[in-house]
Design an enzyme around this catalytic site. Structure first.
Site, PDB file in Angstrom:
ATOM      1  N   GLN A  30      83.653 100.464  10.398  1.00 26.20           N
ATOM      2  CA  GLN A  30      83.687 100.085  11.813  1.00 26.20           C
ATOM      3  C   GLN A  30      82.542 100.776  12.567  1.00 26.20           C
ATOM      4  O   GLN A  30      81.950 101.735  12.085  1.00 26.20           O
ATOM      5  CB  GLN A  30      85.015 100.524  12.429  1.00 26.20           C
ATOM      6  CG  GLN A  30      85.356 101.986  12.204  1.00 26.20           C
ATOM      7  CD  GLN A  30      86.853 102.232  12.137  1.00 26.20           C
ATOM      8  OE1 GLN A  30      87.669 101.474  12.687  1.00 26.20           O
ATOM      9  NE2 GLN A  30      87.252 103.309  11.447  1.00 26.20           N
ATOM     10  N   HIS A  61     100.177 110.192  22.447  1.00 23.17           N
ATOM     11  CA  HIS A  61     100.403 111.102  21.311  1.00 23.17           C
ATOM     12  C   HIS A  61     101.726 111.847  21.454  1.00 23.17           C
ATOM     13  O   HIS A  61     102.433 112.069  20.474  1.00 23.17           O
ATOM     14  CB  HIS A  61      99.212 112.064  21.182  1.00 23.17           C
ATOM     15  CG  HIS A  61      97.956 111.375  20.761  1.00 23.17           C
ATOM     16  ND1 HIS A  61      96.720 111.628  21.345  1.00 23.17           N
ATOM     17  CD2 HIS A  61      97.737 110.403  19.839  1.00 23.17           C
ATOM     18  CE1 HIS A  61      95.810 110.863  20.759  1.00 23.17           C
ATOM     19  NE2 HIS A  61      96.396 110.103  19.854  1.00 23.17           N
ATOM     20  N   ASP A 137      93.209 104.433   2.125  1.00 21.61           N
ATOM     21  CA  ASP A 137      93.980 103.354   2.768  1.00 21.61           C
ATOM     22  C   ASP A 137      95.449 103.763   2.857  1.00 21.61           C
ATOM     23  O   ASP A 137      96.076 104.091   1.832  1.00 21.61           O
ATOM     24  CB  ASP A 137      93.815 102.078   1.946  1.00 21.61           C
ATOM     25  CG  ASP A 137      94.752 100.975   2.416  1.00 21.61           C
ATOM     26  OD1 ASP A 137      95.271 100.240   1.573  1.00 21.61           O
ATOM     27  OD2 ASP A 137      95.003 100.895   3.645  1.00 21.61           O
ATOM     28  N   ASP A 155      99.808 105.515  13.351  1.00 22.44           N
ATOM     29  CA  ASP A 155      98.861 105.573  14.461  1.00 22.44           C
ATOM     30  C   ASP A 155      97.680 104.672  14.108  1.00 22.44           C
ATOM     31  O   ASP A 155      96.583 105.128  13.795  1.00 22.44           O
ATOM     32  CB  ASP A 155      98.397 107.008  14.698  1.00 22.44           C
ATOM     33  CG  ASP A 155      97.484 107.086  15.922  1.00 22.44           C
ATOM     34  OD1 ASP A 155      96.737 108.085  16.038  1.00 22.44           O
ATOM     35  OD2 ASP A 155      97.494 106.139  16.739  1.00 22.44           O
ATOM     36  N   ASP A 158      94.545  98.125  16.515  1.00 22.84           N
ATOM     37  CA  ASP A 158      95.074  96.756  16.563  1.00 22.84           C
ATOM     38  C   ASP A 158      94.956  96.125  15.175  1.00 22.84           C
ATOM     39  O   ASP A 158      94.164  96.589  14.348  1.00 22.84           O
ATOM     40  CB  ASP A 158      94.286  95.964  17.614  1.00 22.84           C
ATOM     41  CG  ASP A 158      94.610  96.482  19.027  1.00 22.84           C
ATOM     42  OD1 ASP A 158      93.824  97.292  19.551  1.00 22.84           O
ATOM     43  OD2 ASP A 158      95.691  96.144  19.532  1.00 22.84           O
ATOM     44  N   PRO A 162      90.446  96.733   8.523  1.00 27.59           N
ATOM     45  CA  PRO A 162      91.195  97.496   7.514  1.00 27.59           C
ATOM     46  C   PRO A 162      92.643  97.787   7.949  1.00 27.59           C
ATOM     47  O   PRO A 162      93.481  98.140   7.133  1.00 27.59           O
ATOM     48  CB  PRO A 162      90.387  98.781   7.367  1.00 27.59           C
ATOM     49  CG  PRO A 162      89.600  98.913   8.616  1.00 27.59           C
ATOM     50  CD  PRO A 162      89.314  97.515   9.058  1.00 27.59           C
TER      51      PRO A 162
END
Ligand code: SAM
Length: 282
Positions: A30, A61, A137, A155, A158, A162
């Site tokens: 990204q 958080h 991952d 966490d 959107d 990945p």
């Protein structure tokens, strides 16, 4: 002064005046930016979408961690999937009951950039002896590990790129298998006023995998669109924990919070009608 325009939606969004671009780069996964903004402090932006800002990261958080931890009452082992900015990890480690926090983040560059520029968010969490950082991952980790956890926090960004695998039924099933009895899963599920389909799909999947599940809300100003939906799932109804119990546990934890408090914990489960109708249709 340059202007950052968030492009999560093609037809509506938010902008920030940028005093300085502290980091701009592209990892395998990204585009990563850290912006020094005039209004919300430093902001972590991934592929043009705001992930966390110094001004209001505490809201998200704190609510994704202290709600399940204080509802559970004895969380010792935590798995965080995603969370590269370290904000979730920092909140989890405030609890003395936590003996181990495994964080599985797919992009090492996000952790490195966050440790360098976002100390106000991650503090010393990555250096804490209880932290185990896994670069990989999250879906693969949950499938392959034999560890079990009292709390799993998703966490995730959107459901694009990945992160898409972190919204699939198979992933929720694998998470359930990794929870200890009484364990709780929490996840962010977008801003219902603009992402109704996301919360509807998530609640349908959670209902097909977990005996108990639901939603609570928090208003995170830089997650544009009002209330953000935070979903939970477990083998029992965590919303049933009494206010007196939460109050006792909160005091005993001796944690300092800027958004969370036991009264708000209970109120967060009282959903606005438009969100309740998405979460509990029919
Ligand atoms: N609070 C933000 C939100 O609600 O959108 C999410 C913050 S955090 C920065 C999201 C992290 O998830 C990113 O660092 C991203 O690299 C990571 N991520 C995306 N897909 C992943 C995957 N499949 N496994 C592990 N981490 C992943």
């Amino acid at each position: 002064m340059r202007r950052f325009q968030e492009r999560l939606y093609p037809d509506v969004g938010q902008f920030f005046d940028v005093e300085r671009t502290l980091h701009r780069g592209r990892s395998r996964f990204q585009r990563i930016e850290v912006l020094q903004t005039a209004r919300v402090g430093r902001a972590l932006v991934l592929d043009g979408i705001v992930q966390a800002t110094e001004a209001d990261e505490f809201v998200y958080h704190e609510m994704l961690t202290h709600v399940p931890i204080l509802a559970h009452g004895a969380v010792e082992t935590v798995l965080i999937v995603g969370g590269g900015d370290g904000g979730i990890l920092e909140e989890v480690l405030k609890h003395r009951s936590v003996k181990k926090a495994v964080m599985v983040e797919i992009d090492r560059a996000v952790v490195e950039v966050s440790r360098r520029y976002l100390g106000a968010i991650c503090g010393r969490a990555f250096a804490d002896r209880r932290t185990e950082l896994v670069i990989g991952d999250g879906a693969a980790y949950v499938r392959e590990t034999d560890q079990r956890f009292d709390l799993i926090v998703l966490d995730r960004p959107d459901p694009v790129g990945p992160a898409a695998v972190l919204f699939a039924r198979a992933f929720y099933r694998a998470c359930r298998a990794r929870l200890r009895p009484g364990g709780i899963l929490t996840a962010q599920n977008g801003v219902p006023i603009f992402q109704a389909d996301e919360i509807k799909a998530a609640c349908r999947l959670l209902k097909s995998v977990f005996p108990a599940r639901g939603c609570y809300v928090a208003a995170v100003p830089t997650y544009y669109g009002g209330f953000m939906a935070l979903t939970w799932a477990s083998d029992r109804d965590i919303a049933a924990v009494s206010g007196a119990t939460l109050e006792r546990r909160y005091r005993a934890s001796r944690i300092a919070t800027r958004y969370y408090n036991p009264a708000l914990h209970g109120a967060a489960f009282k959903l606005p009608t438009y969100i309740r109708d998405l979460v509990e249709p029919g």
